[in-house]
Enzyme design. Structure first.
Site, PDB file in Angstrom:
ATOM      1  N   CYS A   1      -2.945  -9.640  -9.382  1.00 18.25           N
ATOM      2  CA  CYS A   1      -4.140 -10.390  -8.914  1.00 18.25           C
ATOM      3  C   CYS A   1      -5.335  -9.992  -9.657  1.00 18.25           C
ATOM      4  O   CYS A   1      -5.556 -10.114 -10.947  1.00 18.25           O
ATOM      5  CB  CYS A   1      -4.192 -10.183  -7.295  1.00 18.25           C
ATOM      6  SG  CYS A   1      -5.403 -11.524  -6.717  1.00 18.25           S
TER       7      CYS A   1
ATOM      8  N   HIS B   1       1.392 -11.430  -5.247  1.00 18.81           N
ATOM      9  CA  HIS B   1       1.471 -10.035  -4.881  1.00 18.81           C
ATOM     10  C   HIS B   1       2.909  -9.396  -4.340  1.00 18.81           C
ATOM     11  O   HIS B   1       3.267  -9.491  -3.405  1.00 18.81           O
ATOM     12  CB  HIS B   1       0.669  -9.684  -3.540  1.00 18.81           C
ATOM     13  CG  HIS B   1      -0.934 -10.074  -3.878  1.00 18.81           C
ATOM     14  ND1 HIS B   1      -1.787  -8.805  -4.064  1.00 18.81           N
ATOM     15  CD2 HIS B   1      -1.610 -10.893  -4.045  1.00 18.81           C
ATOM     16  CE1 HIS B   1      -2.824  -9.327  -4.177  1.00 18.81           C
ATOM     17  NE2 HIS B   1      -2.734 -10.587  -4.354  1.00 18.81           N
TER      18      HIS B   1
ATOM     19  N   GLU C   1       3.689  -6.288  -4.163  1.00 22.56           N
ATOM     20  CA  GLU C   1       3.548  -5.229  -2.959  1.00 22.56           C
ATOM     21  C   GLU C   1       3.425  -5.519  -1.687  1.00 22.56           C
ATOM     22  O   GLU C   1       3.791  -4.895  -0.613  1.00 22.56           O
ATOM     23  CB  GLU C   1       2.498  -4.398  -3.590  1.00 22.56           C
ATOM     24  CG  GLU C   1       1.226  -4.662  -2.840  1.00 22.56           C
ATOM     25  CD  GLU C   1       0.430  -6.157  -3.694  1.00 22.56           C
ATOM     26  OE1 GLU C   1       1.011  -6.609  -4.563  1.00 22.56           O
ATOM     27  OE2 GLU C   1      -0.711  -6.220  -3.596  1.00 22.56           O
TER      28      GLU C   1
END
Lengths: 226, 87
Positions: free
Chosen positions: A87, A196, A198
């Site tokens: 991002c 994302h 994560e």
């Protein structure tokens, strides 16, 4: 000994802690790096996390790109250090010209937050080897400036060299050219993507799947086997 | 003292949804006959000392490396004298 993976915190980073947690879950050791500190403290790889560093002032990533830590990241990335930009991290990598093209505001002018379906187009990079080529995954996407643009020649080159790593499936959330969600550099050590991973490492949260975890297990395997 | 102005615009081939949104609002406000709007950025730099060729060259480098991202944007640099009489 496991691998040590650095996560840079810039003023305005949001997902540095989540990224550290994902690294730990994958079995590696996260190391907090600070934007003002030029030293990478002998880490084996670096993640530039998501967020709004410097409030996205000027252009997303434009000011972070000149921070002391980035001087070293840019130099080491060119020498082969694995670097992942998520991002805002992806925006920083394009501003630093470690990846071609640029990121602009979403074509619909709104912030978007959704579970996004992606296709893995390249499972040969340092960060994607635990995926299968063509695999379809779901990971969260949340951004304001997610529209990937580059000139036609650059886009053709990326496609021809297999450097489009992820493509949006079913729905293009931001107007990115050719549905591009993530790309890599020529050597395959630097990868940037808008969604994302994560946030998709535990079944309890995010997309209720662990489709993002292979990013972190891929790099761990590469570093430990090196 | 002089003011140097750097104007930054998206390259013509890059889609500008903000400019389009402004353009679409115009008829509602009673402005007709404007077929396109593109939105850019203007930087006003107050320069200490003379704005000679060397100073302009430095500002050009600054614009090229930082104020604009030349992958997507074009820029122009121009000098705007500050009227001494106004002081």
């Amino acid at each position: 000994m496991t691998a040590r993976i650095g996560v840079v915190t810039f003023p305005g980073s949001l997902d540095d802690r989540d990224t550290q947690r994902a690294i730990r879950l994958a079995g590696a050791e996260p190391v907090a790096l600070w934007h003002k500190d030029k030293s990478l403290h002998q880490v084996d790889a670096v993640v530039l996390p998501g967020g709004f560093s410097y409030g996205d002032y000027l252009r997303a990533g434009a000011i972070s790109r000149f921070s002391p830590v980035m001087e070293t990241v840019i130099e080491q990335a060119k020498a082969g250090l694995p670097v992942l930009g998520i991002c805002n991290g992806f925006q920083i990598l394009t501003e630093a010209h470690l990846l071609p093209g640029a990121m602009l505001g979403n074509d619909h002018l709104h912030f978007i937050c959704r579970d996004q379906k992606l296709r893995v187009e390249n499972a040969d990079t340092a960060w994607t080897s635990d995926y299968e080529q063509g695999q379809e995954i779901h990971i969260p996407l949340k951004n304001m400036d997610g529209r990937y643009v580059a000139d036609e020649r650059t886009l053709d080159m990326l496609e021809a060299e297999g450097r489009v790593v992820f493509r949006y499936l079913d729905f293009n959330p931001n107007g990115s050219l050719r549905d591009i969600a993530g790309i890599t550099n020529e050597a395959g050590n630097v990868v940037g993507l808008m969604p994302h991973p994560e946030h998709a490492v535990e079944p309890l949260i995010g997309t209720r799947r662990t489709d993002g975890l292979p990013f972190f297990t891929s790099i761990l395997k590469k570093l430990v086997n090196a | 003292m002089a003011r140097v102005v750097v104007d930054v615009m998206l390259k013509p081939e890059i889609l500008d949804p903000q400019g389009q949104a402004v353009q679409r609002a115009l008829p509602r406000l009673g402005f007709e006959g404007i077929s396109d709007v593109r939105q850019g950025k203007r930087f006003e730099l107050e320069v200490e000392g003379p704005v000679d060729e060397a100073a302009l060259a430095r500002i050009h480098d600054l614009a090229e490396s930082f104020l604009a991202n030349t992958v997507i944007e074009d820029f122009t640099v121009k000098i705007e004298e500050v009227a001494e009489a106004a002081k």
